[in-house]
Design a protein around this motif. Structure first.
Motif, PDB file in Angstrom:
ATOM      1  N   GLY A   1      -4.036 -96.119 -18.461  1.00 21.76           N
ATOM      2  CA  GLY A   1      -4.336 -94.699 -18.522  1.00 21.76           C
ATOM      3  C   GLY A   1      -5.288 -94.367 -19.655  1.00 21.76           C
ATOM      4  O   GLY A   1      -5.465 -95.149 -20.592  1.00 21.76           O
ATOM      5  N   ILE A   2      -5.889 -93.187 -19.551  1.00 18.80           N
ATOM      6  CA  ILE A   2      -6.816 -92.711 -20.580  1.00 18.80           C
ATOM      7  C   ILE A   2      -6.541 -91.240 -20.878  1.00 18.80           C
ATOM      8  O   ILE A   2      -5.838 -90.563 -20.116  1.00 18.80           O
ATOM      9  CB  ILE A   2      -8.291 -92.859 -20.139  1.00 18.80           C
ATOM     10  CG1 ILE A   2      -8.572 -91.991 -18.894  1.00 18.80           C
ATOM     11  CG2 ILE A   2      -8.645 -94.314 -19.892  1.00 18.80           C
ATOM     12  CD1 ILE A   2     -10.038 -91.900 -18.540  1.00 18.80           C
TER      13      ILE A   2
ATOM     14  N   GLU B   1     -15.889 -81.123 -14.461  1.00 20.42           N
ATOM     15  CA  GLU B   1     -15.276 -81.879 -13.365  1.00 20.42           C
ATOM     16  C   GLU B   1     -15.256 -83.369 -13.679  1.00 20.42           C
ATOM     17  O   GLU B   1     -14.333 -84.076 -13.272  1.00 20.42           O
ATOM     18  CB  GLU B   1     -16.017 -81.613 -12.057  1.00 20.42           C
ATOM     19  CG  GLU B   1     -15.739 -80.248 -11.470  1.00 20.42           C
ATOM     20  CD  GLU B   1     -16.023 -80.179  -9.979  1.00 20.42           C
ATOM     21  OE1 GLU B   1     -16.132 -81.248  -9.334  1.00 20.42           O
ATOM     22  OE2 GLU B   1     -16.122 -79.052  -9.474  1.00 20.42           O
ATOM     23  N   GLU B   2     -16.260 -83.843 -14.399  1.00 21.59           N
ATOM     24  CA  GLU B   2     -16.269 -85.261 -14.765  1.00 21.59           C
ATOM     25  C   GLU B   2     -15.075 -85.599 -15.652  1.00 21.59           C
ATOM     26  O   GLU B   2     -14.396 -86.609 -15.440  1.00 21.59           O
ATOM     27  CB  GLU B   2     -17.561 -85.618 -15.497  1.00 21.59           C
ATOM     28  CG  GLU B   2     -17.619 -87.084 -15.910  1.00 21.59           C
ATOM     29  CD  GLU B   2     -18.776 -87.417 -16.836  1.00 21.59           C
ATOM     30  OE1 GLU B   2     -18.953 -88.613 -17.139  1.00 21.59           O
ATOM     31  OE2 GLU B   2     -19.476 -86.487 -17.278  1.00 21.59           O
TER      32      GLU B   2
ATOM     33  N   ARG C   1     -12.244 -87.974 -14.061  1.00 25.66           N
ATOM     34  CA  ARG C   1     -12.126 -89.342 -14.562  1.00 25.66           C
ATOM     35  C   ARG C   1     -10.699 -89.653 -14.992  1.00 25.66           C
ATOM     36  O   ARG C   1     -10.185 -90.752 -14.735  1.00 25.66           O
ATOM     37  CB  ARG C   1     -13.082 -89.563 -15.734  1.00 25.66           C
ATOM     38  CG  ARG C   1     -13.069 -90.989 -16.260  1.00 25.66           C
ATOM     39  CD  ARG C   1     -14.073 -91.168 -17.371  1.00 25.66           C
ATOM     40  NE  ARG C   1     -13.929 -92.462 -18.013  1.00 25.66           N
ATOM     41  CZ  ARG C   1     -14.543 -92.809 -19.142  1.00 25.66           C
ATOM     42  NH1 ARG C   1     -15.360 -91.959 -19.732  1.00 25.66           N
ATOM     43  NH2 ARG C   1     -14.350 -93.986 -19.683  1.00 25.66           N
ATOM     44  N   VAL C   2     -10.045 -88.699 -15.633  1.00 29.80           N
ATOM     45  CA  VAL C   2      -8.661 -88.914 -16.062  1.00 29.80           C
ATOM     46  C   VAL C   2      -7.732 -89.014 -14.850  1.00 29.80           C
ATOM     47  O   VAL C   2      -6.850 -89.878 -14.792  1.00 29.80           O
ATOM     48  CB  VAL C   2      -8.218 -87.792 -17.025  1.00 29.80           C
ATOM     49  CG1 VAL C   2      -6.727 -87.893 -17.334  1.00 29.80           C
ATOM     50  CG2 VAL C   2      -9.020 -87.881 -18.324  1.00 29.80           C
ATOM     51  N   ILE C   3      -7.921 -88.143 -13.873  1.00 29.19           N
ATOM     52  CA  ILE C   3      -7.111 -88.199 -12.656  1.00 29.19           C
ATOM     53  C   ILE C   3      -7.324 -89.525 -11.935  1.00 29.19           C
ATOM     54  O   ILE C   3      -6.375 -90.174 -11.471  1.00 29.19           O
ATOM     55  CB  ILE C   3      -7.460 -87.024 -11.718  1.00 29.19           C
ATOM     56  CG1 ILE C   3      -7.067 -85.680 -12.353  1.00 29.19           C
ATOM     57  CG2 ILE C   3      -6.775 -87.195 -10.361  1.00 29.19           C
ATOM     58  CD1 ILE C   3      -5.594 -85.449 -12.489  1.00 29.19           C
ATOM     59  N   ASP C   4      -8.576 -89.972 -11.850  1.00 26.91           N
ATOM     60  CA  ASP C   4      -8.880 -91.204 -11.124  1.00 26.91           C
ATOM     61  C   ASP C   4      -8.257 -92.422 -11.791  1.00 26.91           C
ATOM     62  O   ASP C   4      -7.789 -93.345 -11.112  1.00 26.91           O
ATOM     63  CB  ASP C   4     -10.400 -91.382 -11.021  1.00 26.91           C
ATOM     64  CG  ASP C   4     -10.790 -92.490 -10.047  1.00 26.91           C
ATOM     65  OD1 ASP C   4     -10.069 -92.689  -9.045  1.00 26.91           O
ATOM     66  OD2 ASP C   4     -11.815 -93.157 -10.281  1.00 26.91           O
ATOM     67  N   THR C   5      -8.241 -92.429 -13.105  1.00 30.08           N
ATOM     68  CA  THR C   5      -7.646 -93.569 -13.822  1.00 30.08           C
ATOM     69  C   THR C   5      -6.125 -93.507 -13.796  1.00 30.08           C
ATOM     70  O   THR C   5      -5.453 -94.472 -13.394  1.00 30.08           O
ATOM     71  CB  THR C   5      -8.130 -93.593 -15.284  1.00 30.08           C
ATOM     72  OG1 THR C   5      -9.558 -93.651 -15.312  1.00 30.08           O
ATOM     73  CG2 THR C   5      -7.564 -94.800 -16.017  1.00 30.08           C
TER      74      THR C   5
ATOM     75  N   ASN D   1      -6.077 -82.084 -17.857  1.00 26.40           N
ATOM     76  CA  ASN D   1      -6.368 -83.230 -16.994  1.00 26.40           C
ATOM     77  C   ASN D   1      -5.294 -84.311 -17.124  1.00 26.40           C
ATOM     78  O   ASN D   1      -4.794 -84.840 -16.123  1.00 26.40           O
ATOM     79  CB  ASN D   1      -7.762 -83.789 -17.277  1.00 26.40           C
ATOM     80  CG  ASN D   1      -8.040 -84.016 -18.755  1.00 26.40           C
ATOM     81  OD1 ASN D   1      -7.180 -83.810 -19.623  1.00 26.40           O
ATOM     82  ND2 ASN D   1      -9.262 -84.445 -19.072  1.00 26.40           N
ATOM     83  N   TYR D   2      -4.931 -84.622 -18.360  1.00 28.39           N
ATOM     84  CA  TYR D   2      -3.923 -85.652 -18.609  1.00 28.39           C
ATOM     85  C   TYR D   2      -2.555 -85.219 -18.084  1.00 28.39           C
ATOM     86  O   TYR D   2      -1.866 -85.990 -17.402  1.00 28.39           O
ATOM     87  CB  TYR D   2      -3.854 -85.927 -20.113  1.00 28.39           C
ATOM     88  CG  TYR D   2      -2.901 -87.022 -20.524  1.00 28.39           C
ATOM     89  CD1 TYR D   2      -3.229 -88.358 -20.328  1.00 28.39           C
ATOM     90  CD2 TYR D   2      -1.678 -86.723 -21.121  1.00 28.39           C
ATOM     91  CE1 TYR D   2      -2.369 -89.373 -20.718  1.00 28.39           C
ATOM     92  CE2 TYR D   2      -0.812 -87.731 -21.514  1.00 28.39           C
ATOM     93  CZ  TYR D   2      -1.160 -89.055 -21.305  1.00 28.39           C
ATOM     94  OH  TYR D   2      -0.293 -90.056 -21.683  1.00 28.39           O
ATOM     95  N   ALA D   3      -2.169 -83.976 -18.366  1.00 29.72           N
ATOM     96  CA  ALA D   3      -0.880 -83.485 -17.909  1.00 29.72           C
ATOM     97  C   ALA D   3      -0.799 -83.473 -16.388  1.00 29.72           C
ATOM     98  O   ALA D   3       0.227 -83.846 -15.802  1.00 29.72           O
ATOM     99  CB  ALA D   3      -0.624 -82.084 -18.469  1.00 29.72           C
TER     100      ALA D   3
END
Length: 235
Positions: free
Chosen positions: A78-79, A90-91, A95-99, A140-142
């Motif tokens: 995770g990141i 959106e990037e 990116r966080v969702i994708d990882t 994003n992380y949450a």
């Protein structure tokens, strides 16, 4: 006695992932870890970026060839990319969702068929207390960590009859590379609010994961196990 299984820990070359991998190895399992940088010593390492379906496929194929079918999957990679929501592009969100979320899906999707055939499996997603409570600057992380709970519980309902359990471990404030970057006064404030007044360790999280991966935890599925010193009181 624990029956040895093949375990794959994503992002297992440092921090929580490394502690989990070492704990599973100490329990007698054959452990592989994915990494993007250097592989840890004394563990089977395979280079893999979980945002790449091709690399996930290659990693599983290598582990299956050398250690056997994956019976235990710990999706830890995770990141973070913290930003106030008004400035979050959106990037940064994607990116966080994708990882963190889609990467976990990719690994679980690859692991499940063999577990179904074996009629046994353990999947543990490494979530976060933030995924239950939210945190300013970490939408994003949450969101990615909250999504793991829904993914785990849906998968638990689908696979429980075939001997597969799927759970989420939600660490709180743990001493890792991510949290060491915080200012000291911020760390002290967080610890002061905790019922257990200390910073968690990767070993604290690893203990919970190792238990969930054991034969003895076969009646635990769809659970969110907080390892947070009481920070979220179960969310």
């Amino acid at each position: 006695m624990t029956q040895p299984r093949t375990a794959l820990v994503t992002g297992g070359n440092r921090g929580i992932g490394l502690a989990v991998a070492e704990s599973l190895a100490a329990a007698g399992h054959r452990v592989a870890v994915t990494h993007r940088d250097d592989a840890p010593e004394k563990l089977y390492g395979v280079r893999c970026d979980v945002t790449s379906p091709e690399e996930v496929e290659e990693a599983f194929t290598a582990v299956e060839r050398d250690l056997g079918p994956v019976g235990i999957l710990v999706a830890n990679a995770g990141i973070t990319w913290d930003t106030p929501f008004a400035l979050m592009t959106e990037e940064r969100f994607g990116r966080v969702i994708d990882t963190n979320l889609v990467g976990a899906y990719r690994c679980a999707r690859r692991a499940v068929p063999a577990m179904l055939r074996a009629r046994w499996g353990r999947i543990v997603f490494i979530g976060s207390e933030v995924g239950l409570s939210g945190n300013a600057g970490q939408a994003n992380y949450a969101a990615s960590k909250a999504g793991l709970v829904g993914l785990a519980r849906s998968l638990a309902r689908e696979t429980g009859r075939r001997g597969i359990t799927v759970n989420t471990v939600a660490p709180g404030f743990v001493d890792t590379d991510m949290t060491r970057g915080l200012r000291e006064h911020h760390r002290e404030e967080i610890v002061a609010r905790n019922p257990v007044p200390r910073i968690g360790t990767p070993a604290d999280v690893a203990s919970a994961v190792t238990w969930l991966a054991d034969e003895s935890a076969g009646y635990v599925t769809g659970a969110v196990i907080p390892v947070d010193g009481g920070m979220g009181m179960g969310g």
